[in-house]
Motif scaffolding. Structure first.
Motif, short mmCIF file in Angstrom:
data_model
loop_
_atom_site.label_atom_id
_atom_site.label_comp_id
_atom_site.label_asym_id
_atom_site.label_seq_id
_atom_site.Cartn_x
_atom_site.Cartn_y
_atom_site.Cartn_z
N GLY A 1 2.33 1.75 1.65
CA GLY A 1 1.70 0.57 2.02
C GLY A 1 0.62 0.22 1.62
O GLY A 1 0.41 0.74 0.60
N GLY A 2 0.32 -0.79 2.35
CA GLY A 2 -1.25 -1.56 1.39
C GLY A 2 -2.40 0.11 1.16
O GLY A 2 -3.34 0.01 0.23
N HIS A 3 -2.73 -0.02 2.41
CA HIS A 3 -3.81 1.95 1.95
C HIS A 3 -3.42 2.74 1.19
O HIS A 3 -4.31 3.53 0.43
N GLY A 4 -2.01 3.11 0.90
CA GLY A 4 -2.06 4.21 0.00
C GLY A 4 -2.09 3.30 -1.42
O GLY A 4 -1.94 4.05 -2.77
N LEU A 5 -1.37 2.36 -1.45
CA LEU A 5 -1.43 1.71 -3.12
C LEU A 5 -3.03 0.85 -3.12
O LEU A 5 -3.54 1.43 -4.37
N SER A 6 -3.42 0.20 -2.53
CA SER A 6 -5.14 0.37 -2.93
C SER A 6 -6.00 1.62 -3.21
O SER A 6 -6.27 1.41 -4.25
N THR A 7 -5.50 2.81 -2.78
CA THR A 7 -6.38 3.92 -3.07
C THR A 7 -5.51 3.92 -3.94
O THR A 7 -7.19 4.33 -4.87
N ALA A 8 -4.84 3.95 -4.89
CA ALA A 8 -4.04 4.36 -5.95
C ALA A 8 -4.74 3.74 -6.94
O ALA A 8 -5.07 3.78 -8.23
N TYR A 9 -4.53 2.09 -6.53
CA TYR A 9 -5.39 1.24 -7.60
C TYR A 9 -6.58 1.72 -7.90
O TYR A 9 -7.03 1.41 -9.10
N TYR A 10 -7.75 2.21 -7.31
CA TYR A 10 -8.77 1.62 -7.05
C TYR A 10 -9.53 3.43 -7.78
O TYR A 10 -10.07 3.90 -8.67
N THR B 1 -8.73 2.29 -11.39
CA THR B 1 -9.54 1.95 -11.84
C THR B 1 -10.85 0.97 -11.93
O THR B 1 -11.94 1.40 -13.22
N ARG B 2 -11.46 2.46 -10.81
CA ARG B 2 -13.11 3.11 -10.89
C ARG B 2 -13.19 4.60 -11.10
O ARG B 2 -14.44 4.44 -11.60
N HIS B 3 -11.76 4.69 -11.53
CA HIS B 3 -12.17 6.17 -11.03
C HIS B 3 -11.15 6.94 -12.85
O HIS B 3 -12.11 7.60 -13.20
N GLY B 4 -10.68 6.06 -13.35
CA GLY B 4 -9.39 6.43 -14.92
C GLY B 4 -9.19 7.73 -14.03
O GLY B 4 -8.34 8.29 -15.01
N ILE B 5 -8.34 8.26 -13.11
CA ILE B 5 -7.33 8.73 -12.56
C ILE B 5 -5.77 7.66 -11.98
O ILE B 5 -5.68 7.30 -11.24
N THR B 6 -5.17 7.99 -13.40
CA THR B 6 -3.79 7.90 -13.44
C THR B 6 -2.99 8.76 -13.31
O THR B 6 -1.46 7.39 -13.44
N ASN B 7 -2.99 10.09 -13.17
CA ASN B 7 -1.99 10.55 -13.27
C ASN B 7 -1.47 10.79 -11.99
O ASN B 7 -2.10 11.96 -11.20
N VAL B 8 -1.00 10.04 -10.83
CA VAL B 8 -0.76 9.48 -9.82
C VAL B 8 0.61 9.02 -8.85
O VAL B 8 0.59 8.33 -10.05
N ARG C 1 0.00 -1.11 -13.75
CA ARG C 1 -0.14 -1.72 -14.87
C ARG C 1 -1.71 -0.44 -16.16
O ARG C 1 -1.88 0.00 -16.88
N HIS C 2 -2.14 0.40 -14.77
CA HIS C 2 -3.05 1.72 -15.39
C HIS C 2 -2.40 2.97 -15.37
O HIS C 2 -2.49 3.78 -15.39
N GLY C 3 -1.01 2.92 -15.27
CA GLY C 3 -0.29 4.32 -15.54
C GLY C 3 -0.13 4.42 -14.29
O GLY C 3 0.78 6.49 -13.71
N VAL C 4 -0.64 4.58 -12.89
CA VAL C 4 -0.18 4.75 -11.78
C VAL C 4 1.36 5.18 -11.20
O VAL C 4 2.17 3.87 -12.09
#
Length: 403
Positions: A29-38, A41-48, A185-188
């Motif tokens: 949902g919104g909260h799971g997807l936004s956490t993955a996005y940030y 994009t904010r922390h460079g953690i993409t193995n998610v 787009r960032h690899g998640v």
């Protein structure tokens, strides 16, 4: 309205989950997807990996009434939701996705002197904390919302209202898609139709999840589940002060565009806005009976219809097109929970009740920072789970009973 095209950005759908990730998020949902996005994009953690039991936004994110506001009643909540509102204001520019964000303003109507005192106090608190909210009298309300009946049908007279001028709406499915596409787009990796059936443990630590498609190891597991969050947390041995209730809503057939703002009455526990399609969207408070049901009822429909048509008589000429219910996780103090749980490797974002949609950007940003750094931001620090143990609750029922 933004100038972006109507084309939705693409999402990359992997064939199957990998055997391990740095972070696994339960709930698409919104909260799971936004956490993955940030995280990306904010922390460079993409193995998610984001694991969704159905399809993204199929739960409460796709069943809410799309209102965004910051006119809460306690400083901690006002600061948090004002930050979220500001993130929403820039979300189209940041993601390049059209979410149909519209600033409409929201009026909270008062029918009694006690309610007027409450709204005056809300305005003062909002102003002190940076949320733009002002009082208006009946004449000014009638000028701004000409459809309103100030007599309330002779039963609910309007004495005044607070006006939160930055109140807004956005399309819920497009918000979820914007975050999903940005994260992808960032690899998640986002995996739909992948229900989590259990948690993997190594002693007292959570080290992954069990799914219908096999076990997946994880450095951190975040539960962003909406609805059955208590059952998910119980798999980690965590007991949450949360109860789940249905929340009713319905829409009418199309009406000529012209009902500009959002109009709400906390005393009548109902509210109205107009969608971009012209439909009138009507919401209400959550059902007092705990339940996981997503079915609305005729009794609820009749009750809310009666009350809202006293304030807005033009609604009597419209037909009800569709009804539904979401399932809301209500915390003991009517404030969200965003924090570690005391079980190593397992975090939660929950307790969003009827106000989760408006918190999607700030909630995801805050949880991403907590996962990446181990420290909560100033916006989410007050909303830890251990506040109940410390007897430092954030009681704000008056701001969160509807919407």
């Amino acid at each position: 309205m933004s100038a972006y095209t109507d084309t939705l950005p693409e999402i990359r759908w992997p064939d199957a989950p990998k055997s391990s990730y740095d972070v696994v998020i339960i709930g698409g949902g919104g909260h799971g997807l936004s956490t993955a996005y940030y995280l990306a994009t904010r922390h460079g953690i993409t193995n998610v990996a984001v694991l969704e039991a159905d399809y993204i936004a199929s739960g409460n994110t796709g069943r809410n009434t799309t209102i965004i506001r910051a006119n809460y009643g306690i400083p901690e909540a006002i600061h948090f939701y004002q930050h979220s509102l500001e993130l929403y204001q820039g979300l189209e520019a940041e993601t390049g996705a059209e979410i149909l964000f519209q600033t409409k303003g929201i009026f909270w109507v008062a029918h009694t002197e006690m309610a007027m005192r409450t709204e005056r106090a809300r305005c003062l608190m909002n102003t002190a904390c940076g949320a733009k909210t002002f009082m208006v009298g009946p004449a000014e309300l009638k000028e701004l919302v000409p459809q309103v009946d100030l007599t309330g049908g002779g039963r609910y007279p309007v004495l005044g209202a607070s006006h939160h001028i930055e109140g807004a709406t956005a399309r819920h499915d497009r918000v979820a898609w914007a975050f999903a596409a940005g994260a992808s787009r960032h690899g998640v990796e986002i995996h739909q139709h992948t229900p989590v059936t259990g948690l993997l443990r190594d002693g007292d630590r959570v080290v992954g999840v069990e799914t219908a498609r096999g076990p997946i190891a994880a450095g951190v597991v975040l539960s962003a589940v909406g609805g059955r969050v208590t059952a998910m947390a119980a798999k980690a041995g965590v007991r949450l002060p949360v109860r789940t209730h249905p929340l009713h809503a319905f829409v009418t057939d199309d009406y000529a565009q012209g009902f500009g703002p959002i109009l709400a009455s906390t005393e009548l526990a109902c509210y109205v806005s107009q969608t971009e399609r012209g439909q009138i969207l009507i919401g209400a408070e959550f059902d007092s009976q705990p339940s996981y049901s997503r079915q609305s009822s005729f009794a609820a429909l009749r009750s809310y219809s009666y009350k809202i048509t006293r304030l807005l008589p033009f609604l009597r000429d419209l037909r009800i097109l569709r009804t539904w219910a979401g399932i809301c996780d209500i915390s003991a103090d009517y404030s969200p929970i965003m924090s570690a749980t005391g079980v190593d490797g397992f975090l939660v974002t929950t307790g969003w009740g009827t106000w989760g949609f408006k918190a999607i950007p700030a909630g995801g940003e805050g949880m991403a920072e907590l996962i990446a750094t181990g420290r909560p931001s100033s916006f989410i620090a007050p909303f830890t789970l251990d506040r109940f143990r410390r007897d430092h609750v954030l009681a704000d029922q008056g701001s969160a009973g509807t919407r």
